[in-house]
Scaffold this motif. Structure first.
Motif, PDB file in Angstrom:
ATOM      1  N   VAL B  90       0.855  -1.195   0.000  1.00 32.15           N
ATOM      2  CA  VAL B  90       0.000   0.000   0.000  1.00 32.15           C
ATOM      3  C   VAL B  90       0.889   1.243   0.000  1.00 32.15           C
ATOM      4  O   VAL B  90       2.065   1.165   0.370  1.00 32.15           O
ATOM      5  N   ASP B  91       0.311   2.387  -0.370  1.00 28.52           N
ATOM      6  CA  ASP B  91       1.082   3.618  -0.212  1.00 28.52           C
ATOM      7  C   ASP B  91       0.714   4.277   1.117  1.00 28.52           C
ATOM      8  O   ASP B  91      -0.180   3.807   1.837  1.00 28.52           O
ATOM      9  N   ARG B  92       1.432   5.342   1.434  1.00 28.93           N
ATOM     10  CA  ARG B  92       1.287   5.954   2.753  1.00 28.93           C
ATOM     11  C   ARG B  92      -0.129   6.454   3.019  1.00 28.93           C
ATOM     12  O   ARG B  92      -0.670   6.276   4.112  1.00 28.93           O
ATOM     13  N   GLU B  93      -0.737   7.065   1.982  1.00 29.18           N
ATOM     14  CA  GLU B  93      -2.105   7.587   2.152  1.00 29.18           C
ATOM     15  C   GLU B  93      -3.109   6.488   2.404  1.00 29.18           C
ATOM     16  O   GLU B  93      -4.000   6.610   3.244  1.00 29.18           O
ATOM     17  N   THR B  94      -2.979   5.419   1.651  1.00 30.69           N
ATOM     18  CA  THR B  94      -3.918   4.306   1.813  1.00 30.69           C
ATOM     19  C   THR B  94      -3.805   3.714   3.222  1.00 30.69           C
ATOM     20  O   THR B  94      -4.812   3.476   3.899  1.00 30.69           O
ATOM     21  N   LEU B  95      -2.558   3.502   3.670  1.00 33.25           N
ATOM     22  CA  LEU B  95      -2.377   2.913   4.992  1.00 33.25           C
ATOM     23  C   LEU B  95      -2.920   3.840   6.083  1.00 33.25           C
ATOM     24  O   LEU B  95      -3.555   3.379   7.043  1.00 33.25           O
ATOM     25  N   ALA B  96      -2.709   5.151   5.907  1.00 35.04           N
ATOM     26  CA  ALA B  96      -3.232   6.109   6.889  1.00 35.04           C
ATOM     27  C   ALA B  96      -4.754   6.043   6.928  1.00 35.04           C
ATOM     28  O   ALA B  96      -5.366   6.076   8.001  1.00 35.04           O
TER      29      ALA B  96
END
Lengths: 292, 292
Positions: B90-96
């Motif tokens: 996942v990318d950072r935004e998705t994980l957040a």
């Protein structure tokens, strides 16, 4: 003691000493800014009042101020420290507005910093019976510095000397985590940069301290390193990198806490606590009674 | 090892195991809810993967997943633990979005809980050379439990027994603060309520453990209490109230860490660390060589 003044306007300038406590640039406890010492809560505020730092004001909820007045009635040192200090009564909303967050403890005090003593002054001022001091290098984390001072106070450590790279011990968070003991345990910064470790520590040796550098990278155990030492300076470095090679070379002995394989080193304040405990134990002093 | 699957939709149900990690009611690590074990970061996630807890999935940034694959290539235990486990990139935004906060460490894994062993099973499983275990009562703070397990692991403590009133040791914050060691140090809850302390501890005594209750309210020092003990169970209570009288009566000896006057007791994890250190030191084992 001064009569209590009720303040209901959050913009009242008499509350400026405890304003914006969480702000990164305006907070009053930054050394480069207003440079105040901030204490919170009914355990730590009396410790600030009893300390060498001259208190400028105390701000609190009615009930917390009443408790403080009771504490002063029971303790002449607190009473003397409160003499002439303005007491400002505020409600919870006003204090939250001023401090910048909900300060549920309901009691906060501000004091001026005082010039820091030199290392020589701190060592000269030690109780002659003192056997253990702490020496820190690169402990840059406020919580770790605070916990370390709490442990130092509890375990009877006489003073803490700060080498290069240590966080400000009078930062608000340090005061809180130390439970106010950073206001009581004498401390001083070693002069200059790390290049002066050798000279800085020689003063300790002249006074009979064995300088023990805590590191996992040695075969000597802490128990062996402190045995028969009499006086011990327990030296710890930042969590992770640990002490620099330069600092360790200036010590008398390197010592490890025996660790289980596959584990991480302990938190620096915990390592220091174990070092302080080992150095203050009677076994460290009376080597003559023990086979080595 | 499974191939990495890229997921860009935060609502993808394959990410449900690490959803709402900070939510007070939906978080996946609540024992009454989904009851998962959550590990974060490239130090702790491999420890979960190497543990007894069966991993359900690993979610991470591309770079962190690549590091994990490298770690598995270097460590057959990690490789075996990862076998068949889905890896979601996942990318950072998705994980957040999924976790509910910016998870800057970029790596998180979820595992199922497994049935907790009994106290007898934990004690039966100890290495015969083990000399020290921990016993907790009323340690309700997650940070303290985590720090205590970290200290236990580092100082070679073989197991931790949990009495009444202890916080869940598999809560996410405990796993993190323990640096994953709560997943490795065996633990078990003492059965029943505090009324069974006497019975619970008699099993320890039968196995040769001296049960040492840590309390400031005794004249016996820790150093004296552990001397010559061979095996020691170090018993600590909640910060503040400490051990109950009931628990202390069931111990063999009460022991104090000598404290400076006018100071507070130490943090419970720090006290336990000093107790573990004192009990594991060679001086505690070989009494015969030392005058008492």
């Amino acid at each position: 003691m001064e009569p209590v003044t009720v303040i209901s306007d959050p913009l009242d300038p008499r509350l400026d000493d405890v304003r914006d406590l969480n702000s990164s640039d305006r907070r009053p406890d930054l050394p480069g800014g207003r440079g105040l010492v901030i204490a919170e809560g009914n355990l730590v505020v009396p410790r600030l009042i009893s300390s060498r730092f001259p208190v400028r004001c105390v701000v609190g909820f009615p009930r917390r101020l009443a408790e403080l007045v009771d504490a002063a009635a029971a303790d002449p040192v607190v009473a003397a420290g409160l003499s002439g200090v303005p007491l400002y009564e505020v409600d919870r909303e006003t204090l939250a507005d001023v401090a910048g967050f909900d300060m549920h403890r309901g009691l906060v005090a501000a004091a001026d910093r005082v010039p820091e003593p030199t290392v020589t002054e701190v060592l000269d001022g030690l109780d002659p019976g003192n056997r253990v001091i702490g020496v820190l290098e690169g402990v840059g984390d406020h919580e770790n510095i605070g916990a370390l001072f709490r442990n130092a106070a509890g375990l009877g450590v006489g003073a803490v000397l700060l080498g290069a790279g240590c966080a400000d011990p009078l930062y608000r968070r340090v005061v809180r985590v130390s439970m106010g003991h950073v206001l009581r345990v004498p401390f001083a910064h070693m002069p200059g940069k790390t290049t002066t470790w050798q000279r800085g520590l020689s003063d300790l040796r002249d006074r009979g301290y064995r300088v023990v550098a805590m590191t996992p990278n040695t075969e000597t155990t802490l128990e062996d390193a402190v045995r028969g030492a009499g006086r011990v300076a327990v030296m710890v470095g930042a969590e992770g990198p640990g002490l620099t090679e330069h600092a360790m070379r200036a010590a008398d002995v390197r010592a490890k806490i025996p660790m289980a394989p596959g584990t991480d080193s302990l938190n620096v304040a915990t390592s220091a606590a174990i070092g302080f405990y080992a150095a203050t134990s009677p076994g460290a002093a009376d080597a003559a009674q023990r086979p080595v």
